[in-house]
Motif scaffolding. Structure first.
Motif, short mmCIF file in Angstrom:
data_model
loop_
_atom_site.label_atom_id
_atom_site.label_comp_id
_atom_site.label_asym_id
_atom_site.label_seq_id
_atom_site.Cartn_x
_atom_site.Cartn_y
_atom_site.Cartn_z
N VAL A 32 -6.53 -4.97 -8.54
CA VAL A 32 -6.31 -6.22 -9.27
C VAL A 32 -5.78 -7.19 -7.78
N SER A 33 -4.85 -6.92 -6.85
CA SER A 33 -4.93 -7.87 -5.75
C SER A 33 -5.25 -7.10 -4.54
N ARG A 34 -4.85 -7.31 -3.22
CA ARG A 34 -5.16 -6.77 -2.71
C ARG A 34 -4.12 -5.83 -1.60
N GLY A 35 -4.28 -4.53 -1.65
CA GLY A 35 -3.34 -3.74 -1.36
C GLY A 35 -3.69 -3.04 -2.53
N HIS A 36 -4.17 -3.10 -3.25
CA HIS A 36 -3.56 -1.80 -5.32
C HIS A 36 -4.26 -0.54 -4.68
N VAL A 37 -2.98 0.09 -4.89
CA VAL A 37 -3.91 1.77 -4.47
C VAL A 37 -3.44 2.68 -5.35
N ALA A 48 6.33 1.73 -0.20
CA ALA A 48 7.09 1.53 1.08
C ALA A 48 5.82 1.21 1.10
N ALA A 49 4.52 2.15 1.63
CA ALA A 49 3.97 1.66 2.83
C ALA A 49 3.48 0.35 2.80
N VAL A 50 2.67 0.46 1.17
CA VAL A 50 2.75 -0.78 0.69
C VAL A 50 2.81 -1.69 1.22
N VAL A 51 3.69 -2.56 0.84
CA VAL A 51 5.03 -3.56 1.10
C VAL A 51 4.93 -3.67 2.68
N ARG A 52 5.27 -2.76 3.22
CA ARG A 52 5.54 -3.09 4.67
C ARG A 52 3.33 -3.19 4.96
N ALA A 53 3.10 -3.15 5.11
CA ALA A 53 1.29 -3.24 5.34
C ALA A 53 1.23 -4.32 4.42
N HIS A 66 -1.07 3.18 -10.40
CA HIS A 66 -1.47 1.86 -9.59
C HIS A 66 0.09 1.95 -8.74
N VAL A 67 -0.06 1.34 -7.93
CA VAL A 67 0.36 0.35 -6.51
C VAL A 67 -0.27 -0.80 -6.90
N ILE A 68 0.96 -2.09 -7.38
CA ILE A 68 -0.04 -3.32 -7.41
C ILE A 68 0.82 -3.96 -6.72
N PRO A 69 0.00 -4.89 -5.78
CA PRO A 69 1.15 -6.13 -4.64
C PRO A 69 0.81 -6.77 -5.64
#
Ligand code: 5GP
Length: 137
Positions: A33-38, A69-74, A100-103
């Motif tokens: 959905v966005s860059r970094g979606h894990v 936390a890693a998605v936010v940092r990266a 889903h972790v979606i920035p």
């Protein structure tokens, strides 16, 4: 038949892995959905969140916080949504628990949320809360 996520965890299907421990694997969503979606996935294969064992659920919660936390940092996106769907009517497509972790990025990309808020019925709220309390065990 193992789920597609069990097959990813077993290494039978490739993924872009960002985290793994005994109970959990996390990897990039193939249709972000966005860059970094894990996706953060328990290795225990269960369809719905409430069906997980306590150990698996605890490990998932720990991993979720670390992955977020890693998605936010990266990605540099301080804002993000955590989404977890249960059942087809609730938009679950892969019937193996996952978060889903979606920035949410500055360009506006990220999860769009439709939130039809109502008003808590104060007359019925005590009985509703009691029924859920009673169902906790
Ligand atoms: P759901 O709607 O079930 O909550 O979301 C399932 C998610 O799994 C979707 O965002 C979809 O893009 C992702 N997905 C489905 N198949 C694969 C796959 O083979 N690899 C990866 N990395 N993601 C997948």
């Amino acid at each position: 038949m193992p789920s597609i996520f069990s097959r990813i965890a077993a290494g039978e299907i490739p993924c872009h892995r960002v985290y793994e421990d005994e109970h959990v694997i996390a990897f990039l969503d193939i249709a972000p959905v966005s860059r970094g979606h894990v996706l953060v996935v328990p290795k225990e294969e269960r369809e719905r969140l409430h069906e997980l064992s306590p150990d698996s659920a605890a490990a998932l919660g720990r991993a979720l916080q670390r992955v977020a936390a890693a998605v936010v940092r990266a990605t540099g996106a301080a804002d993000y949504n955590v989404l977890q769907n249960n059942g087809a009517a609730a938009h679950q497509a892969v019937m193996h628990v996952h978060f889903h972790v979606i920035p949410k990025h500055a360009d506006g990309t990220g999860l769009g949320v439709g939130w039809r808020a109502g008003t808590l019925d104060q007359a019925h709220a005590p009985a509703l809360a009691a029924s859920i309390r009673d169902a906790m065990h």
